[in-house]
Design a protein around this motif. Structure first.
Motif, PDB file in Angstrom:
ATOM      1  N   LEU A 162      -1.913  -3.103  14.050  1.00  0.00           N
ATOM      2  CA  LEU A 162      -3.065  -3.861  14.536  1.00  0.00           C
ATOM      3  C   LEU A 162      -4.381  -3.172  14.206  1.00  0.00           C
ATOM      4  N   ASN A 163      -4.359  -1.839  14.110  1.00  0.00           N
ATOM      5  CA  ASN A 163      -5.569  -1.071  13.857  1.00  0.00           C
ATOM      6  C   ASN A 163      -5.749  -0.685  12.397  1.00  0.00           C
ATOM      7  N   ASN A 164      -4.797  -1.056  11.528  1.00  0.00           N
ATOM      8  CA  ASN A 164      -4.825  -0.599  10.158  1.00  0.00           C
ATOM      9  C   ASN A 164      -4.717  -1.793   9.212  1.00  0.00           C
ATOM     10  N   ARG A 165      -5.729  -1.990   8.378  1.00  0.00           N
ATOM     11  CA  ARG A 165      -5.728  -3.117   7.444  1.00  0.00           C
ATOM     12  C   ARG A 165      -4.609  -3.025   6.410  1.00  0.00           C
ATOM     13  N   ASP A 166      -4.147  -1.812   6.108  1.00  0.00           N
ATOM     14  CA  ASP A 166      -3.087  -1.637   5.109  1.00  0.00           C
ATOM     15  C   ASP A 166      -1.801  -2.347   5.503  1.00  0.00           C
ATOM     16  N   TRP A 167      -1.598  -2.571   6.797  1.00  0.00           N
ATOM     17  CA  TRP A 167      -0.361  -3.180   7.272  1.00  0.00           C
ATOM     18  C   TRP A 167      -0.460  -4.701   7.339  1.00  0.00           C
ATOM     19  N   ASN A 168      -1.637  -5.245   7.189  1.00  0.00           N
ATOM     20  CA  ASN A 168      -1.813  -6.707   7.227  1.00  0.00           C
ATOM     21  C   ASN A 168      -1.695  -7.263   5.813  1.00  0.00           C
ATOM     22  N   VAL A 169      -0.450  -7.523   5.419  1.00  0.00           N
ATOM     23  CA  VAL A 169      -0.158  -8.006   4.076  1.00  0.00           C
ATOM     24  C   VAL A 169       0.228  -9.475   4.172  1.00  0.00           C
ATOM     25  N   THR A 170      -0.536 -10.326   3.524  1.00  0.00           N
ATOM     26  CA  THR A 170      -0.270 -11.760   3.579  1.00  0.00           C
ATOM     27  C   THR A 170      -0.812 -12.439   2.331  1.00  0.00           C
ATOM     28  N   SER A 171      -0.225 -13.564   2.000  1.00  0.00           N
ATOM     29  CA  SER A 171      -0.776 -14.367   0.910  1.00  0.00           C
ATOM     30  C   SER A 171      -1.660 -15.455   1.526  1.00  0.00           C
ATOM     31  N   ASP A 172      -2.462 -16.061   0.696  1.00  0.00           N
ATOM     32  CA  ASP A 172      -3.240 -17.213   1.145  1.00  0.00           C
ATOM     33  C   ASP A 172      -2.317 -18.420   1.217  1.00  0.00           C
ATOM     34  N   TRP A 173      -2.676 -19.389   2.041  1.00  0.00           N
ATOM     35  CA  TRP A 173      -1.959 -20.661   2.045  1.00  0.00           C
ATOM     36  C   TRP A 173      -2.269 -21.353   0.729  1.00  0.00           C
ATOM     37  N   VAL A 174      -1.247 -21.850   0.078  1.00  0.00           N
ATOM     38  CA  VAL A 174      -1.427 -22.666  -1.123  1.00  0.00           C
ATOM     39  C   VAL A 174      -1.010 -24.081  -0.748  1.00  0.00           C
ATOM     40  N   ARG A 175      -1.913 -25.040  -0.980  1.00  0.00           N
ATOM     41  CA  ARG A 175      -1.656 -26.429  -0.592  1.00  0.00           C
ATOM     42  C   ARG A 175      -1.730 -27.342  -1.810  1.00  0.00           C
ATOM     43  N   THR A 202       0.848  -1.180   0.000  1.00  0.00           N
ATOM     44  CA  THR A 202       0.000   0.000   0.000  1.00  0.00           C
ATOM     45  C   THR A 202       0.891   1.240   0.000  1.00  0.00           C
ATOM     46  N   PRO A 203       0.370   2.388  -0.419  1.00  0.00           N
ATOM     47  CA  PRO A 203       1.182   3.615  -0.388  1.00  0.00           C
ATOM     48  C   PRO A 203       1.702   3.937   1.020  1.00  0.00           C
ATOM     49  N   GLY A 204       0.927   3.607   2.051  1.00  0.00           N
ATOM     50  CA  GLY A 204       1.370   3.856   3.422  1.00  0.00           C
ATOM     51  C   GLY A 204       2.583   3.025   3.800  1.00  0.00           C
ATOM     52  N   LEU A 205       2.602   1.774   3.382  1.00  0.00           N
ATOM     53  CA  LEU A 205       3.751   0.904   3.659  1.00  0.00           C
ATOM     54  C   LEU A 205       4.973   1.354   2.868  1.00  0.00           C
ATOM     55  N   GLU A 206       4.782   1.718   1.608  1.00  0.00           N
ATOM     56  CA  GLU A 206       5.907   2.210   0.807  1.00  0.00           C
ATOM     57  C   GLU A 206       6.496   3.466   1.442  1.00  0.00           C
ATOM     58  N   ASP A 207       5.633   4.352   1.917  1.00  0.00           N
ATOM     59  CA  ASP A 207       6.087   5.576   2.569  1.00  0.00           C
ATOM     60  C   ASP A 207       6.853   5.259   3.853  1.00  0.00           C
ATOM     61  N   ALA A 208       6.378   4.285   4.604  1.00  0.00           N
ATOM     62  CA  ALA A 208       7.058   3.894   5.846  1.00  0.00           C
ATOM     63  C   ALA A 208       8.468   3.384   5.550  1.00  0.00           C
ATOM     64  N   VAL A 209       8.615   2.572   4.497  1.00  0.00           N
ATOM     65  CA  VAL A 209       9.940   2.071   4.127  1.00  0.00           C
ATOM     66  C   VAL A 209      10.842   3.237   3.738  1.00  0.00           C
ATOM     67  N   SER A 262      14.794  -2.892   3.556  1.00  0.00           N
ATOM     68  CA  SER A 262      15.045  -1.571   4.137  1.00  0.00           C
ATOM     69  C   SER A 262      15.458  -0.602   3.033  1.00  0.00           C
ATOM     70  N   TYR A 263      15.450   0.683   3.367  1.00  0.00           N
ATOM     71  CA  TYR A 263      15.848   1.724   2.414  1.00  0.00           C
ATOM     72  C   TYR A 263      17.031   2.482   2.993  1.00  0.00           C
ATOM     73  N   GLN A 264      18.045   2.699   2.167  1.00  0.00           N
ATOM     74  CA  GLN A 264      19.248   3.435   2.569  1.00  0.00           C
ATOM     75  C   GLN A 264      19.215   4.813   1.903  1.00  0.00           C
ATOM     76  N   PRO A 265      18.903   5.876   2.660  1.00  0.00           N
ATOM     77  CA  PRO A 265      18.783   7.200   2.040  1.00  0.00           C
ATOM     78  C   PRO A 265      20.103   7.742   1.480  1.00  0.00           C
ATOM     79  N   THR A 273      14.878   0.566  -7.274  1.00  0.00           N
ATOM     80  CA  THR A 273      13.468   0.944  -7.172  1.00  0.00           C
ATOM     81  C   THR A 273      12.730   0.006  -6.221  1.00  0.00           C
ATOM     82  N   MET A 274      11.597   0.469  -5.750  1.00  0.00           N
ATOM     83  CA  MET A 274      10.748  -0.362  -4.889  1.00  0.00           C
ATOM     84  C   MET A 274      10.267  -1.592  -5.646  1.00  0.00           C
ATOM     85  N   PHE A 275       9.945  -1.434  -6.924  1.00  0.00           N
ATOM     86  CA  PHE A 275       9.485  -2.567  -7.738  1.00  0.00           C
ATOM     87  C   PHE A 275      10.549  -3.664  -7.785  1.00  0.00           C
TER      88      PHE A 275
END
Length: 193
Positions: free
Chosen positions: A167-180, A53-60, A96-99, A117-119
């Protein structure tokens, strides 16, 4: 007047569909994975698509280090007892990001990579090659197992103030589904392509 209301409603529905499509694009998805046999071991090769999310990219960008945990487990169902879990492997990747150098650093299992780049950085985080997950003495060659794989953003490794926010922000809960998939020690084991 009713024509105007219909057009307004149609515009709102179109905007909501565009918004929901952009929200669903963020996260982690498994693109491909396979288990290959190398001598007496099984190695995992996988590619995850990670979109923050843009918020996570900004945090990094502001110095917050993100830790991505990849989990692999192998289970065998037993009708007479609890399932057998001969393998549980975890791998932690640090982003991490090294300024000073204006580069992203990716560290995992003793290896360090740099990206401009982030990508590129997220591609490196999502690429797993030759990860030893199964030793042949952990499995019975005549049995069938279930292999499971997923990647998550490990919130427990964040600095404490960010953990509360996460814990209060869905943008920070980044996960994939379990693949079985079914894992056969003597057969081809393609998880997903």
């Amino acid at each position: 007047m009713t024509q105007c209301i219909k057009q307004f409603t149609l515009c709102i529905l179109m905007l909501l569909s565009l918004f929901s499509a952009s929200v669903s694009a963020e996260g982690i998805k498994l693109k491909s994975a396979d288990l290959e046999r190398a001598d007496s071991d099984w190695l995992l090769n996988a590619t995850f698509q990670i979109e923050l999310t843009p918020g996570l990219e900004d945090a990094v960008q502001k110095g917050v280090v993100l830790f991505f945990q990849t989990e692999f487990d192998l289970t065998r169902s037993r009708w007479y007892w609890f399932d057998e879990k001969p393998v549980l492997a975890q791998r932690l990747t640090r982003l991490s990001y090294q300024p000073m150098t204006q580069q992203y650093r990716i560290a995992s299992e003793g290896f360090t990579f740099s990206a401009k780049t982030m990508f590129e950085a997220l591609q490196a985080v999502g690429s797993i090659g030759g990860w030893k997950v199964i030793d042949s003495n952990q499995v019975d060659q005549s049995k069938s197992y279930t292999a499971a794989l997923r990647m998550t953003l490990d919130l427990s490794k964040l600095p404490k103030p960010f953990q509360v926010n996460a814990l209060n922000n869905r943008d920070w809960n980044v996960t994939s589904d379990w693949v079985r998939i079914t894992f056969l020690p003597n057969g081809p084991n393609l998880i997903k392509r």
